[in-house]
Design a protein around this motif. Structure first.
Motif, short mmCIF file in Angstrom:
data_model
loop_
_atom_site.label_atom_id
_atom_site.label_comp_id
_atom_site.label_asym_id
_atom_site.label_seq_id
_atom_site.Cartn_x
_atom_site.Cartn_y
_atom_site.Cartn_z
N THR A 1 46.98 7.69 78.70
CA THR A 1 48.42 7.91 78.76
C THR A 1 48.87 9.24 78.15
N ILE B 1 49.58 9.42 75.08
CA ILE B 1 50.52 8.97 74.05
C ILE B 1 49.72 8.37 72.90
N HIS C 1 53.88 2.83 72.87
CA HIS C 1 55.20 2.82 73.51
C HIS C 1 55.20 3.75 74.72
N LEU C 2 55.16 3.17 75.91
CA LEU C 2 55.33 3.94 77.14
C LEU C 2 56.82 4.20 77.31
N ASP C 3 57.20 5.00 78.28
CA ASP C 3 58.62 5.31 78.49
C ASP C 3 59.45 4.06 78.79
N ASN C 4 58.88 3.11 79.51
CA ASN C 4 59.68 1.96 79.94
C ASN C 4 59.07 0.61 79.56
#
Length: 163
Positions: free
Chosen positions: A34, A36, A66-69
């Motif tokens: 990711t 991230i 924590h992904l964007d959504n």
């Protein structure tokens, strides 16, 4: 379109949890995939936590990403020791996590860089695939180090979320 008040709160997802064999190895994989860094690493357990899961006792080492959504919980069960499960996408109760990408070629390059082989060649949906819409959507499936089913999608048409 007005939302049904009986289902209020069921229109968004908070997180997906993935049980893994080796937390450190999985953190490395998902951070590389990711781009991230994990936001939190901790341990939880005891009788109350076990009860909510239908277990007698539990201790879980975990990390949050924590992904964007959507948030991801990466979970290593210490008590009880995790058991290996293996699901193919066509098996009932099998689930997969799909990552949305803008550029499938760049995403495939990233998979190659972290030494992940797709399950098969990526496809781009065309009229002959039997869809009524969504032409141009690209998809490919792959697995994490523990065999969790994962997918990449570069969505078009109805596969593309609004907003």
């Amino acid at each position: 379109m007005e939302k049904n008040t009986q289902t209020k709160g069921f229109s968004r997802a908070n997180h997906v949890g993935i049980t893994v064999k080796d937390l450190e190895k999985s953190i490395q994989f998902y951070e590389a995939l990711t781009g991230i860094k994990i936001s939190n690493r901790d341990e939880i357990g005891g009788k109350r936590m076990a009860q909510v899961q239908g277990l007698k006792d539990t201790r879980i080492r975990y990390a949050n990403l924590h992904l964007d959504n959507l948030n991801m919980d990466i979970l290593e069960y210490v008590i009880p020791e995790a058991e290996k499960a293996s699901y193919r996408n066509n098996q009932i109760s099998a689930m997969h996590l799909c990552f949305e990408v803008d550029d499938m070629e760049a995403a495939l390059k990233r998979l190659k860089e972290i030494e992940v082989e797709p399950e098969g060649e990526p496809i781009v949906f065309q009229e002959e695939d039997g869809l009524k819409s969504g032409f141009g959507t690209a998809v490919v499936y792959f697995r994490d180090p523990d065999g969790t089913n994962l997918e990449l999608i570069a969505p078009q048409g109805p596969f593309k979320r609004k907003g």
